[in-house]
Design a protein around this motif. Structure first.
Motif, PDB file in Angstrom:
ATOM      1  N   ASP A 230       8.903 -17.530  12.628  1.00 55.20           N
ATOM      2  CA  ASP A 230      10.183 -18.084  12.215  1.00 55.20           C
ATOM      3  C   ASP A 230      10.976 -17.016  11.458  1.00 55.20           C
ATOM      4  O   ASP A 230      10.418 -16.316  10.600  1.00 55.20           O
ATOM      5  N   PRO A 231      12.266 -16.838  11.776  1.00 59.56           N
ATOM      6  CA  PRO A 231      13.073 -15.819  11.085  1.00 59.56           C
ATOM      7  C   PRO A 231      13.062 -15.966   9.571  1.00 59.56           C
ATOM      8  O   PRO A 231      13.085 -14.966   8.838  1.00 59.56           O
ATOM      9  N   ALA A 232      13.019 -17.204   9.100  1.00 58.95           N
ATOM     10  CA  ALA A 232      12.976 -17.415   7.652  1.00 58.95           C
ATOM     11  C   ALA A 232      11.673 -16.879   7.064  1.00 58.95           C
ATOM     12  O   ALA A 232      11.650 -16.325   5.957  1.00 58.95           O
ATOM     13  N   ALA A 233      10.584 -17.016   7.811  1.00 60.76           N
ATOM     14  CA  ALA A 233       9.298 -16.496   7.338  1.00 60.76           C
ATOM     15  C   ALA A 233       9.311 -14.967   7.320  1.00 60.76           C
ATOM     16  O   ALA A 233       8.765 -14.342   6.409  1.00 60.76           O
ATOM     17  N   ALA A 234       9.949 -14.357   8.328  1.00 61.24           N
ATOM     18  CA  ALA A 234      10.053 -12.900   8.354  1.00 61.24           C
ATOM     19  C   ALA A 234      10.852 -12.393   7.167  1.00 61.24           C
ATOM     20  O   ALA A 234      10.487 -11.392   6.533  1.00 61.24           O
ATOM     21  N   ALA A 235      11.954 -13.076   6.850  1.00 60.69           N
ATOM     22  CA  ALA A 235      12.765 -12.682   5.700  1.00 60.69           C
ATOM     23  C   ALA A 235      11.985 -12.853   4.407  1.00 60.69           C
ATOM     24  O   ALA A 235      12.028 -11.998   3.506  1.00 60.69           O
ATOM     25  N   ALA A 236      11.233 -13.943   4.309  1.00 64.43           N
ATOM     26  CA  ALA A 236      10.426 -14.189   3.116  1.00 64.43           C
ATOM     27  C   ALA A 236       9.334 -13.128   2.967  1.00 64.43           C
ATOM     28  O   ALA A 236       9.006 -12.709   1.849  1.00 64.43           O
ATOM     29  N   PHE A 237       8.784 -12.688   4.099  1.00 67.82           N
ATOM     30  CA  PHE A 237       7.773 -11.632   4.063  1.00 67.82           C
ATOM     31  C   PHE A 237       8.358 -10.363   3.457  1.00 67.82           C
ATOM     32  O   PHE A 237       7.722  -9.703   2.627  1.00 67.82           O
ATOM     33  N   GLY A 238       9.569  -9.994   3.877  1.00 68.28           N
ATOM     34  CA  GLY A 238      10.207  -8.815   3.315  1.00 68.28           C
ATOM     35  C   GLY A 238      10.333  -8.908   1.803  1.00 68.28           C
ATOM     36  O   GLY A 238      10.032  -7.956   1.069  1.00 68.28           O
ATOM     37  N   GLU A 239      10.762 -10.061   1.309  1.00 66.54           N
ATOM     38  CA  GLU A 239      10.903 -10.259  -0.132  1.00 66.54           C
ATOM     39  C   GLU A 239       9.539 -10.221  -0.816  1.00 66.54           C
ATOM     40  O   GLU A 239       9.400  -9.689  -1.929  1.00 66.54           O
ATOM     41  N   TYR A 240       8.551 -10.789  -0.162  1.00 61.79           N
ATOM     42  CA  TYR A 240       7.191 -10.833  -0.707  1.00 61.79           C
ATOM     43  C   TYR A 240       6.650  -9.408  -0.879  1.00 61.79           C
ATOM     44  O   TYR A 240       6.071  -9.057  -1.918  1.00 61.79           O
ATOM     45  N   VAL A 241       6.830  -8.583   0.148  1.00 63.04           N
ATOM     46  CA  VAL A 241       6.361  -7.196   0.096  1.00 63.04           C
ATOM     47  C   VAL A 241       7.080  -6.432  -1.011  1.00 63.04           C
ATOM     48  O   VAL A 241       6.458  -5.707  -1.801  1.00 63.04           O
ATOM     49  N   ALA A 242       8.401  -6.602  -1.085  1.00 60.74           N
ATOM     50  CA  ALA A 242       9.179  -5.890  -2.091  1.00 60.74           C
ATOM     51  C   ALA A 242       8.757  -6.282  -3.505  1.00 60.74           C
ATOM     52  O   ALA A 242       8.607  -5.422  -4.387  1.00 60.74           O
ATOM     53  N   SER A 243       8.564  -7.562  -3.722  1.00 56.59           N
ATOM     54  CA  SER A 243       8.196  -8.014  -5.074  1.00 56.59           C
ATOM     55  C   SER A 243       6.801  -7.530  -5.461  1.00 56.59           C
ATOM     56  O   SER A 243       6.527  -7.285  -6.635  1.00 56.59           O
ATOM     57  N   ALA A 244       5.922  -7.358  -4.456  1.00 57.43           N
ATOM     58  CA  ALA A 244       4.567  -6.894  -4.744  1.00 57.43           C
ATOM     59  C   ALA A 244       4.523  -5.403  -5.037  1.00 57.43           C
ATOM     60  O   ALA A 244       3.649  -4.940  -5.774  1.00 57.43           O
ATOM     61  N   CYS A 245       5.457  -4.648  -4.457  1.00 63.33           N
ATOM     62  CA  CYS A 245       5.383  -3.189  -4.540  1.00 63.33           C
ATOM     63  C   CYS A 245       6.382  -2.556  -5.509  1.00 63.33           C
ATOM     64  O   CYS A 245       6.176  -1.421  -5.944  1.00 63.33           O
TER      65      CYS A 245
END
Length: 281
Positions: A230-245
């Protein structure tokens, strides 16, 4: 000293512990020219043919530490390890790619080293050869210091699992053309384990693996179908990675150093989202 084999190189280093091994010399000469290093002696590794090629070995590719970025960028290599090939192609101008080596990139451990996040995402290992023999160490352990090189050891080979699945490397720079990364993302799919693996480079002293983000997004992929998400999940993944790193800045994003961190988080988020989208196409 110009040894003709890896064993001879180990012997030369044992005889002259203060000597500095050198292959392509791109990082070494930069340090010498900047006055940061004055080696008493050099051990040239350029004549060791066994370190300059690669071969298949039990479902993996064994890469010689002397493999140049230019060689890794060729089509035959890219067909099996596309993310590593893309990282090698972006490592710098032609003169750097022609001389610079994979082993040098690892040993120097520059935070912005382009191949490093790819090797971390692929869970590659290195073979270290020394007076007491050879031992295999995960690249991530070597880079983080969990299992560093010991006195008298040389990096001989890099072992990369062949996943035969989509792999992507993307990086952001401060200018056009080959240049130093301000942030980079390597992402690989591992269908056998139904896993997405990701590593972020240039934002910390070593590549960072956002393990929780990997686990979460792996559960969002339709592994039994067309590997869609789902595009929303892909966008959330990007935010998740950024917040972790990239830690969230404590101040206002309107200006000052905090604004730079916000921009970096945004860049990592976009790279991670785009890398996932390309891998799942």
């Amino acid at each position: 000293m110009l040894p003709a084999s890896l064993d001879e190189a180990v012997e030369a280093l044992a005889a002259s512990p203060a000597a500095v091994p050198v292959a392509g010399g791109t990082d070494l000469m930069g340090a010498v020219n900047a006055g940061l290093l004055r080696p008493m002696a050099l051990i040239g590794l350029g004549r060791i043919n066994e370190l300059r090629g690669w071969q298949y070995q039990d479902g993996a590719a064994q890469l010689g530490a002397g493999l140049t970025h230019a060689r890794m960028g060729r089509p035959d290599f890219a067909a099996l390890m596309p993310a590593l090939a893309e990282a090698a192609r972006s490592a710098g101008p032609p003169q750097v790619r022609n001389a610079g080596t994979l082993g040098g990139n690892i040993v120097t451990a520059d935070p912005a080293g382009d191949t490093l996040p790819v090797l971390a995402a692929l869970e590659a290992t290195v073979t270290l050869v020394g007076p007491e023999g050879a031992r295999e160490v995960p690249v991530s352990h070597l880079l983080t210091g969990l299992d560093p090189m010991r006195g008298g050891e040389l990096l001989g080979y890099v072992r990369v699992p062949l996943l035969h699945a989509p792999q992507v490397f993307l990086k952001a720079t401060s200018r056009t053309g080959p240049s130093r990364a301000t942030a980079s993302v390597a992402l690989v799919l591992d269908p056998a384990r139904r896993a997405v693996r990701c590593a972020v480079g240039a934002v910390a002293p070593v590549p960072l693996r956002p393990l929780e983000a990997e686990q979460w997004v792996s559960g969002c992929v339709d592994w039994d179908g067309d590997r869609s998400i789902d595009p929303a999940a892909a966008a959330a993944f990007g935010e998740y990675v950024a917040s972790a790193c990239v830690p969230e800045p404590p101040g206002s994003p309107e200006g000052g150093p905090e604004a730079g961190v916000v921009r970096l988080r945004r860049t990592v988020s976009v790279l991670a989202r785009r890398a996932l989208g390309r891998a799942l196409k």
